[in-house]
Design a protein around this motif. Sequence first.
Motif, PDB file in Angstrom:
ATOM      1  N   ALA A 145       8.462  15.212   0.015  1.00  0.00           N
ATOM      2  CA  ALA A 145       9.130  15.274  -1.285  1.00  0.00           C
ATOM      3  C   ALA A 145       8.163  15.081  -2.440  1.00  0.00           C
ATOM      4  N   ALA A 146       6.959  14.623  -2.149  1.00  0.00           N
ATOM      5  CA  ALA A 146       5.986  14.362  -3.203  1.00  0.00           C
ATOM      6  C   ALA A 146       5.463  15.661  -3.790  1.00  0.00           C
ATOM      7  N   SER A 147       5.057  15.594  -5.036  1.00  0.00           N
ATOM      8  CA  SER A 147       4.487  16.763  -5.703  1.00  0.00           C
ATOM      9  C   SER A 147       3.281  16.317  -6.532  1.00  0.00           C
ATOM     10  N   PRO A 148       2.088  16.793  -6.195  1.00  0.00           N
ATOM     11  CA  PRO A 148       1.797  17.750  -5.131  1.00  0.00           C
ATOM     12  C   PRO A 148       1.792  17.080  -3.752  1.00  0.00           C
ATOM     13  N   LEU A 149       1.820  17.905  -2.709  1.00  0.00           N
ATOM     14  CA  LEU A 149       1.770  17.375  -1.357  1.00  0.00           C
ATOM     15  C   LEU A 149       0.403  16.754  -1.080  1.00  0.00           C
ATOM     16  N   ASN A 150       0.412  15.790  -0.187  1.00  0.00           N
ATOM     17  CA  ASN A 150      -0.830  15.231   0.324  1.00  0.00           C
ATOM     18  C   ASN A 150      -1.016  15.776   1.735  1.00  0.00           C
ATOM     19  N   PRO A 151      -1.801  16.846   1.891  1.00  0.00           N
ATOM     20  CA  PRO A 151      -1.932  17.481   3.210  1.00  0.00           C
ATOM     21  C   PRO A 151      -2.429  16.528   4.297  1.00  0.00           C
ATOM     22  N   ASP A 152      -3.326  15.603   3.935  1.00  0.00           N
ATOM     23  CA  ASP A 152      -3.862  14.666   4.931  1.00  0.00           C
ATOM     24  C   ASP A 152      -2.759  13.762   5.469  1.00  0.00           C
ATOM     25  N   ALA A 153      -1.920  13.243   4.568  1.00  0.00           N
ATOM     26  CA  ALA A 153      -0.828  12.363   4.993  1.00  0.00           C
ATOM     27  C   ALA A 153       0.147  13.114   5.892  1.00  0.00           C
ATOM     28  N   ILE A 154       0.480  14.326   5.517  1.00  0.00           N
ATOM     29  CA  ILE A 154       1.430  15.107   6.308  1.00  0.00           C
ATOM     30  C   ILE A 154       0.849  15.434   7.677  1.00  0.00           C
ATOM     31  N   ALA A 155      -0.439  15.785   7.722  1.00  0.00           N
ATOM     32  CA  ALA A 155      -1.071  16.112   9.005  1.00  0.00           C
ATOM     33  C   ALA A 155      -1.038  14.905   9.953  1.00  0.00           C
ATOM     34  N   ILE A 156      -1.317  13.729   9.428  1.00  0.00           N
ATOM     35  CA  ILE A 156      -1.301  12.517  10.254  1.00  0.00           C
ATOM     36  C   ILE A 156       0.102  12.256  10.781  1.00  0.00           C
ATOM     37  N   LEU A 157       1.093  12.384   9.907  1.00  0.00           N
ATOM     38  CA  LEU A 157       2.476  12.111  10.307  1.00  0.00           C
ATOM     39  C   LEU A 157       2.961  13.127  11.329  1.00  0.00           C
ATOM     40  N   VAL A 158       2.638  14.378  11.120  1.00  0.00           N
ATOM     41  CA  VAL A 158       3.066  15.417  12.069  1.00  0.00           C
ATOM     42  C   VAL A 158       2.430  15.180  13.432  1.00  0.00           C
ATOM     43  N   GLU A 159       1.167  14.787  13.432  1.00  0.00           N
ATOM     44  CA  GLU A 159       0.484  14.508  14.702  1.00  0.00           C
ATOM     45  C   GLU A 159       1.165  13.372  15.450  1.00  0.00           C
ATOM     46  N   ARG A 160       1.590  12.332  14.713  1.00  0.00           N
ATOM     47  CA  ARG A 160       2.228  11.179  15.333  1.00  0.00           C
ATOM     48  C   ARG A 160       3.662  11.483  15.764  1.00  0.00           C
ATOM     49  N   ALA A 211      11.311   9.298   8.323  1.00  0.00           N
ATOM     50  CA  ALA A 211      11.631   8.980   6.925  1.00  0.00           C
ATOM     51  C   ALA A 211      10.371   9.006   6.065  1.00  0.00           C
ATOM     52  N   ARG A 212       9.262   8.506   6.612  1.00  0.00           N
ATOM     53  CA  ARG A 212       8.003   8.553   5.866  1.00  0.00           C
ATOM     54  C   ARG A 212       7.560   9.987   5.655  1.00  0.00           C
ATOM     55  N   LEU A 213       7.728  10.838   6.671  1.00  0.00           N
ATOM     56  CA  LEU A 213       7.401  12.253   6.531  1.00  0.00           C
ATOM     57  C   LEU A 213       8.240  12.906   5.440  1.00  0.00           C
ATOM     58  N   GLN A 214       9.531  12.600   5.423  1.00  0.00           N
ATOM     59  CA  GLN A 214      10.406  13.148   4.383  1.00  0.00           C
ATOM     60  C   GLN A 214       9.914  12.720   3.003  1.00  0.00           C
ATOM     61  N   SER A 215       9.497  11.491   2.877  1.00  0.00           N
ATOM     62  CA  SER A 215       9.005  10.983   1.596  1.00  0.00           C
ATOM     63  C   SER A 215       7.743  11.713   1.164  1.00  0.00           C
ATOM     64  N   LEU A 264       0.826  -1.209   0.000  1.00  0.00           N
ATOM     65  CA  LEU A 264       0.000   0.000   0.000  1.00  0.00           C
ATOM     66  C   LEU A 264       0.861   1.259   0.000  1.00  0.00           C
ATOM     67  N   LEU A 265       1.945   1.252   0.755  1.00  0.00           N
ATOM     68  CA  LEU A 265       2.826   2.422   0.774  1.00  0.00           C
ATOM     69  C   LEU A 265       3.428   2.676  -0.598  1.00  0.00           C
ATOM     70  N   SER A 266       3.749   1.612  -1.318  1.00  0.00           N
ATOM     71  CA  SER A 266       4.328   1.781  -2.659  1.00  0.00           C
ATOM     72  C   SER A 266       3.333   2.396  -3.624  1.00  0.00           C
ATOM     73  N   ARG A 267       2.043   2.276  -3.296  1.00  0.00           N
ATOM     74  CA  ARG A 267       1.000   2.893  -4.126  1.00  0.00           C
ATOM     75  C   ARG A 267       0.660   4.308  -3.655  1.00  0.00           C
ATOM     76  N   GLY A 268       1.365   4.788  -2.638  1.00  0.00           N
ATOM     77  CA  GLY A 268       1.079   6.110  -2.106  1.00  0.00           C
ATOM     78  C   GLY A 268      -0.185   6.165  -1.274  1.00  0.00           C
ATOM     79  N   GLU A 269      -0.521   5.053  -0.589  1.00  0.00           N
ATOM     80  CA  GLU A 269      -1.774   4.977   0.152  1.00  0.00           C
ATOM     81  C   GLU A 269      -1.544   4.975   1.664  1.00  0.00           C
ATOM     82  N   PHE A 270      -0.662   5.854   2.109  1.00  0.00           N
ATOM     83  CA  PHE A 270      -0.412   5.967   3.545  1.00  0.00           C
ATOM     84  C   PHE A 270      -1.683   6.340   4.302  1.00  0.00           C
ATOM     85  N   VAL A 271      -2.470   7.248   3.739  1.00  0.00           N
ATOM     86  CA  VAL A 271      -3.695   7.701   4.427  1.00  0.00           C
ATOM     87  C   VAL A 271      -4.660   6.543   4.612  1.00  0.00           C
ATOM     88  N   ARG A 272      -4.711   5.659   3.663  1.00  0.00           N
ATOM     89  CA  ARG A 272      -5.576   4.482   3.764  1.00  0.00           C
ATOM     90  C   ARG A 272      -5.146   3.602   4.941  1.00  0.00           C
TER      91      ARG A 272
END
Length: 292
Positions: A242-257, A235-239, A202-210
Amino acid sequence: MVAEAIDRKSGEVAYDRVVLGYLARVAEEMSGRRGAAEGQLLQRVSKLIEALEPEALRRLLEAGADHAERRKFVLNASQVLAADAVMEVVEAAAQVSHQTISHNLLRLLHKLAHHAGAGPTGIRAEAEGALRTNVARLVGDWELEDPNPTAYNEILEGMVRRNSAEHSMVDIQVGCDPEIFIRMALELDCVGPAVYLAIEELLSRGEFVRIAGLLKNTPRTATTEQLWDYVATPARLQSELAASPLNPDAIAILVERIGAAAVDSLLDRLASAGDRSTRAALMKQLLALGHG
C-alpha cells in the motif's frame, strides 16, 4: 548452623573438598528430578549456600580438583538451586576462575533472580527460565569478550533498573536506538515485550528492511524464527504494497518468507498499479514465485 560451621573451617582444603563434593552430588542427582522431597532438599541446600560468607563459598570452589569440575558443579547448580543461590554460586565461580562478568550483565542476572523469586506471579517462571538458560550459556563459555559498548551498557542499565511496585517490566523505557536492543536479544537468544516494542518502533519508521537485515545476518535460532514470524506476515506485505512508492527490497523479502500465500496480494496490487515501475516490480516478484 551448618553454614557457620563451614565458614569457620578456613584453610582446611580436605574438608572443603568433601563439602563441595556433597554439594556437587546433590546438584547432579537432583538435576531433572522435581518431586516434593527433592524440592525440600534443594530449598535447604539453596538456603545453606545463601547463608555462607562469600569468601567461604569461593574457598569451597577453589578446593575443586580443576576448572572442569567447578564448571560442572556450577552448571548443575544453575539448573536446580533457587535463583538467589544460583547468583551466589556464579559470582563466586567467576572470581575463582578469574573470569569477568560485566557489571551490567551481572545486574541483569540479579534482576532476573529478583523477579524469579519475588516478582509478579505472571513473570516468575519466565524470569527463572531466562536466568537459568543464560547462566548456563555464560558458564559454558567463560572466554567471551566483554560485549559492552556504551550503547549496550545503556540498554542493560535500563533493563536492570528496579521499577516501582506499580510498574511491570513491560513499562521499561530504553533511551537508545531500538536496533541495538534487537541485536542484544539476538545475541542472548531471548525475546520479551521490550524486544517487540523495539521492533514496532522500527516498523513505525518504515524500517522493515533494517530489521530483516538483522535477522538475516544472525545464525538461525528459535529467537530469529520467532521474530521472523512476527514481522514477515501477510498483513505486513499488504502494508508494504500500500506504500507509495513501493519498497522493492521489503516486498522481495516478504514474498520470499511468505511464499505462495503472497500471490493474491501481489495480483490485487498489480491490478490497481498505475505506473510502469510499480507493475514491473510486482511482476518480478510474481515471476520469482513462479520459478520457485
